[in-house]
Design a protein around this motif. Structure first.
Motif: not given
Ligand code: DQA
Length: 160
Positions: A9, A11, A17, A22, A73, A75-76, A79, A99-101, A103, A106, A110
């Motif tokens: 979700p 992405l 965003r 990101y 990925n 995404a949310a 977790h 994951h881009l970030s 986690i 953060r 996460r």
């Molecule tokens: C993410 C990290 C997740 O915590 C976040 O909810 C995302 C992107 C990342 O790619 O860094 O939507 O998966």
């Protein structure tokens, strides 16, 4: 050989965003880069993005039978989603979580990935390069699996 890239979700909103987290690269541009690497390695690649948990579970299940490696990925859902975790565990196809970030740098919520324990490994924190590293990892894993399969077949042929 075939790789499927599954994107969770929000992405689809990359590029606009939370750019401070990101970056400014769009999902389509990340996919174009991955497509180039796949071509160079003679690997078929398919991309799928959904904001819906059940659709991600369905796409994972559809990988059965025609897919050698998955990059995901979640995404949310990383977790929270036991359903996605169970689907990855069920299909037994090598999967790399990306994951881009970072986690772990953060918010506390996460820091836990419920999906990573059923993946071959996790790559986080390198921005769009995380996907490139994910690609390198899955290509390596797939070639190891293929080599192992060939060695087993050769041994079976010797015994028959
Ligand atoms: C993410 C990290 C997740 O915590 C976040 O909810 C995302 C992107 C990342 O790619 O860094 O939507 O998966």
């Amino acid at each position: 050989m075939k790789v499927v890239v599954i994107q969770g979700p929000n992405l689809n909103m990359l590029g606009m965003r939370e750019q401070n987290i990101y970056g400014s690269m769009k999902l389509a541009d990340i996919h174009a880069q991955m497509e180039g690497v796949a071509k160079q390695n003679n690997v078929e690649i398919e991309f799928f993005q959904s904001n819906l948990e059940g659709e991600i579970v369905d796409r994972l299940q559809e990988c059965l039978g025609d897919t050698d490696g998955i990059i995901i990925n979640p995404a949310a859902y990383t977790h929270t989603s036991i359903a996605i975790r169970d689907a990855i565990a069920a299909i037994q196809i090598p999967t790399v979580e990306v994951h881009l970030s970072n986690i772990y740098q953060r918010e506390e919520f996460r820091h836990k990935s419920v999906t990573a324990p059923v993946c071959a490994g996790q790559i986080a924190g390198f921005g769009p390069m995380s996907y490139h590293l994910g690609m390198m990892s899955i290509l390596q894993i797939m070639s190891e699996v293929a080599a192992m399969r060939e060695a087993k077949q050769a041994q079976a042929n010797l015994q028959s």
